[in-house]
Design a protein around this motif. Structure first.
Motif, short mmCIF file in Angstrom:
data_model
loop_
_atom_site.label_atom_id
_atom_site.label_comp_id
_atom_site.label_asym_id
_atom_site.label_seq_id
_atom_site.Cartn_x
_atom_site.Cartn_y
_atom_site.Cartn_z
N GLY A 196 0.77 -1.23 0.00
CA GLY A 196 0.00 0.00 0.00
C GLY A 196 0.80 1.28 0.00
O GLY A 196 0.26 2.35 0.30
N GLY A 197 2.10 1.22 -0.34
CA GLY A 197 2.90 2.43 -0.42
C GLY A 197 2.49 3.29 -1.60
O GLY A 197 1.98 2.79 -2.62
N ASP A 198 2.72 4.60 -1.49
CA ASP A 198 2.40 5.52 -2.58
C ASP A 198 3.29 5.23 -3.78
O ASP A 198 4.51 5.14 -3.64
N LEU A 199 2.68 5.16 -4.97
CA LEU A 199 3.41 4.77 -6.18
C LEU A 199 3.44 5.89 -7.21
O LEU A 199 2.46 6.61 -7.40
N ILE A 200 4.59 6.01 -7.87
CA ILE A 200 4.70 6.76 -9.12
C ILE A 200 4.85 5.70 -10.20
O ILE A 200 5.87 5.01 -10.27
N TRP A 201 3.84 5.56 -11.03
CA TRP A 201 3.86 4.52 -12.06
C TRP A 201 4.60 5.07 -13.28
O TRP A 201 4.17 6.05 -13.88
N GLU A 202 5.73 4.45 -13.59
CA GLU A 202 6.55 4.91 -14.71
C GLU A 202 6.26 4.10 -15.96
O GLU A 202 6.24 2.87 -15.92
N ILE A 203 6.07 4.80 -17.06
CA ILE A 203 5.80 4.18 -18.36
C ILE A 203 6.99 4.47 -19.27
O ILE A 203 7.34 5.63 -19.50
N GLY A 204 7.62 3.42 -19.78
CA GLY A 204 8.75 3.59 -20.68
C GLY A 204 8.37 3.33 -22.13
O GLY A 204 7.20 3.24 -22.49
N THR A 205 9.38 3.20 -22.96
CA THR A 205 9.14 3.03 -24.40
C THR A 205 8.51 1.68 -24.74
O THR A 205 7.95 1.53 -25.82
N GLY A 206 8.60 0.71 -23.82
CA GLY A 206 7.97 -0.60 -24.07
C GLY A 206 6.53 -0.64 -23.63
O GLY A 206 5.83 -1.62 -23.91
N TYR A 207 6.06 0.42 -22.92
CA TYR A 207 4.69 0.51 -22.42
C TYR A 207 4.28 -0.72 -21.61
O TYR A 207 3.14 -1.20 -21.69
N PHE A 208 5.24 -1.23 -20.83
CA PHE A 208 4.98 -2.45 -20.07
C PHE A 208 3.88 -2.23 -19.05
O PHE A 208 3.88 -1.27 -18.29
N GLY A 209 2.94 -3.15 -19.05
CA GLY A 209 1.78 -3.05 -18.17
C GLY A 209 0.62 -2.32 -18.78
O GLY A 209 -0.50 -2.35 -18.24
N CYS A 210 0.83 -1.68 -19.91
CA CYS A 210 -0.28 -0.99 -20.61
C CYS A 210 0.03 -0.98 -22.12
O CYS A 210 0.03 0.07 -22.74
N ARG A 211 0.33 -2.16 -22.66
CA ARG A 211 0.72 -2.24 -24.06
C ARG A 211 -0.18 -3.20 -24.82
O ARG A 211 -0.72 -4.15 -24.26
N THR A 212 -0.34 -2.93 -26.11
CA THR A 212 -1.07 -3.82 -26.98
C THR A 212 -0.17 -4.99 -27.38
O THR A 212 1.02 -5.01 -27.07
N SER A 213 -0.74 -5.94 -28.08
CA SER A 213 0.03 -7.13 -28.47
C SER A 213 1.18 -6.79 -29.40
O SER A 213 2.18 -7.51 -29.45
N ASP A 214 1.07 -5.68 -30.15
CA ASP A 214 2.16 -5.29 -31.05
C ASP A 214 3.07 -4.23 -30.44
O ASP A 214 3.88 -3.63 -31.14
N GLY A 215 2.94 -3.98 -29.11
CA GLY A 215 3.87 -3.08 -28.43
C GLY A 215 3.48 -1.62 -28.42
O GLY A 215 4.31 -0.77 -28.05
N ASP A 216 2.25 -1.30 -28.77
CA ASP A 216 1.80 0.10 -28.74
C ASP A 216 1.16 0.40 -27.38
O ASP A 216 0.96 -0.49 -26.55
N PHE A 217 0.83 1.66 -27.15
CA PHE A 217 0.23 2.10 -25.91
C PHE A 217 -1.23 1.70 -25.85
O PHE A 217 -2.00 1.95 -26.79
N ASP A 218 -1.65 1.05 -24.75
CA ASP A 218 -3.03 0.63 -24.56
C ASP A 218 -3.70 1.59 -23.57
O ASP A 218 -3.48 1.52 -22.36
N ALA A 219 -4.51 2.51 -24.10
CA ALA A 219 -5.12 3.55 -23.27
C ALA A 219 -6.08 2.98 -22.24
O ALA A 219 -6.14 3.47 -21.11
N HIS A 220 -6.83 1.95 -22.60
CA HIS A 220 -7.82 1.39 -21.68
C HIS A 220 -7.14 0.71 -20.49
O HIS A 220 -7.55 0.91 -19.33
N GLU A 221 -6.12 -0.09 -20.75
CA GLU A 221 -5.42 -0.75 -19.66
C GLU A 221 -4.70 0.28 -18.79
O GLU A 221 -4.66 0.15 -17.56
N PHE A 222 -4.14 1.30 -19.43
CA PHE A 222 -3.48 2.35 -18.66
C PHE A 222 -4.48 3.04 -17.72
O PHE A 222 -4.19 3.26 -16.54
N ALA A 223 -5.64 3.39 -18.24
CA ALA A 223 -6.64 4.08 -17.43
C ALA A 223 -7.09 3.22 -16.24
O ALA A 223 -7.26 3.73 -15.13
#
Length: 532
Positions: A196-223
């Motif tokens: 439960g610590g306060d987080l700064i979620w960092e998004i890099g060029t791989g969009y890990f954790g919020c990426r589409t199958s082809d490596g693009d940015f996934d707005a819905h998962e990010f939101a």
């Protein structure tokens, strides 16, 4: 060669004694025969010239080379000249993490008359140390969920680069102390969320954790993930101090089920992070994408991190901010002297601006464009002590982040094996046996104690300088010896722009870069030849 001959003769003698009915001689004959076989192999192999010329004896060279870092660190280097962190700094982190008073008798060991020595300016009228540590409100005019940032926070380190227990300890420590923990670009994992610590979620060029199958940015998962209550801020990583301008490769062997799930990538397949972002290609598009991330996150503070390179390119981003009327809530400046990520030696040694130059440039650019009041600046790069915090604040930062110092707090020994998966204390490895050695309950307490004591030290230093509010710090309070008889303040050493100066009448030293900066291109505007 003589050594091999001696060993071979000794082995032969031991075998003779064995054949004479003395089986106990096998204890000598066995190792001697093994050494003889190794020596013969040294003679016939073609890979190492040293071993061909010096069979058996040549192995001592490789042994001493392997032991050299440890011998240097523990027996050769002085308390104040080790690299990347000297023994004095490591000791002060360890002592504060353990709750021990970090005090030294008999005066400083530093050469206070040596070129480059820096010192803070004490006041003849100190003030009382505040009971509560200062915090910094992060959130510009377009932010609806501002966050109060501590003066020292956990800098970006991903799960995968760090072990699960190291992430758990850092986050639990952050929860205890009320400071922020940057996830790094490796995704938002259960280990970041469990305590439960306060987080700064960092998004890099791989969009890990919020990426589409082809490596693009996934707005819905990010939101969806950005809306989690633990996520207090969102950061877009443009570059990092350890290796600016280069992507990353995670070998297939390291992509286990946990890492694959956290990063939204196939298990057992090599993952590549490109050196650039796919979602923008111009300064204006960068600024608008940061605004989009803020909107998708529900109005949480949103910013970006970079290791500064071209001043002109950063000015192009500032021009885009002015043109669009859109600003990030924060910018983290990463110094080229960072960081925890393994990098090619040429990148680590020669690419990117050190934190002092990068920080002062970013601060000046924002002041000169009239944007500084809307944007908070974080400083990351070899911040470990209270003095480091104070220096960065008076150079233009609002708060600081630390990575390697936080690793020391959870037990790092500076063995510099971070990229080998053989970390001896379980911090930078995925080996379950090594990870088990890191006790989360104990190390989280150490992280908490270290951060609290270091911020307290920064508050005490500011009070000794006559400053109650970090915003009252100025570059005239930090002085540097430039030669044996000359001391100059940072106010004299560096140029400091007046608010809005770039928009009205740029100083001559900034005019060429300001004129060339193009909000619609990271390349320079073409220089026009004078008519005639």
């Amino acid at each position: 060669m003589l050594l091999l001959l001696f060993v071979a003769l000794a082995a032969a003698g031991a075998l003779v004694l064995v054949c004479a009915g003395s089986p106990w001689w096998w204890f000598a004959a066995g190792p001697l025969l093994a050494l003889t076989a190794l020596g013969i192999w040294d003679l016939v192999q073609r890979r190492h010239s040293v071993l061909r010329n010096y069979p058996l004896l040549g192995h001592l060279r490789f042994l001493l080379e392997a032991l050299r870092p440890e011998l240097q660190q523990y027996f050769v280097e002085r308390n104040f000249d080790g690299r990347p962190y000297d023994r004095d700094v490591r000791s002060i982190v360890y002592e504060r993490a353990k709750g021990v008073e970090a005090e030294e008798p008999f005066g400083t060991e530093r050469d206070v008359y040596g070129d480059g020595y820096e010192f803070l300016e004490p006041s003849m009228r100190p003030v009382d140390v505040p009971d509560e540590p200062p915090v910094v409100r992060v959130g510009g005019p377009d932010c609806t969920q501002p966050y109060d940032m501590a003066l020292l926070n956990v800098s970006a380190m991903s799960f995968g680069a760090l072990s699960s227990n190291a992430i758990l300890a850092l986050n639990k420590g952050a929860a205890m102390g009320g400071f922020a923990h940057d996830t790094g670009e490796g995704g938002l994992t259960e280990y970041h969320l469990r305590s439960g610590g306060d987080l700064i979620w960092e998004i890099g060029t791989g969009y890990f954790g919020c990426r589409t199958s082809d490596g693009d940015f996934d707005a819905h998962e990010f939101a969806d993930k950005a809306s989690l209550p633990e996520v207090k801020c969102v950061s877009l990583k443009l570059s990092q101090g350890a290796k600016p301008g280069i992507g990353g490769v995670l070998p297939a062997a390291k992509v286990n089920a946990e890492i694959a799930e956290a990063r939204d990538v196939p298990q057992g397949k090599t993952v590549t992070s490109p050196p650039y972002h796919r979602v923008f290609s111009t300064p204006r598009e960068l600024v608008l994408f940061v605004a989009r991330m803020r909107e998708l996150s529900g109005g949480k503070p949103t910013g970006f991190k970079l290791c500064l390179g071209s001043r002109r390119q950063f000015l192009a981003v500032c021009k885009a901010m002015v043109a669009e009327g859109v600003t990030p809530d924060f910018i983290v400046v990463d110094g080229a002297e960072g960081g925890t990520g393994a990098a090619p030696l040429e990148f680590a040694d020669h690419l990117g601006a050190p934190l002092t130059e990068g920080l002062i440039t970013v601060h000046n650019a924002l002041v000169g464009t009239g944007l500084r009041d809307r944007i908070r600046i974080g400083a990351s790069g070899k911040v470990a002590t209270g003095a480091d915090i104070v220096k960065r604040l008076l150079q233009g930062a609002d708060y600081t982040n630390a990575a390697r110092a936080m690793m020391f707090a959870v037990g790092c020994l500076q063995a510099q094996r971070c990229h080998t998966n053989t970390c001896p204390v379980g911090v930078t490895t995925q080996d379950p046996r090594r990870v088990r050695a890191l006790d989360v309950a104990d190390k989280s307490q150490r992280v908490h104690r270290y951060q609290r004591a270091t911020v307290r030290s920064a508050s005490q230093l500011m009070a000794a300088m006559g400053v109650r509010d970090p915003r009252d710090l100025g570059p005239h309070m930090l002085l540097r010896r430039t030669d044996p008889t000359t001391v100059r303040s940072y106010a004299e050493l560096y140029e400091w722009l007046a608010p809005g100066a770039l928009l009205s009448e740029p100083p001559a030293s900034w005019d060429a870069d300001w004129s060339a900066a193009d909000p619609d291109s990271f390349g320079a505007r073409p220089h026009r030849m004078p008519a005639g």
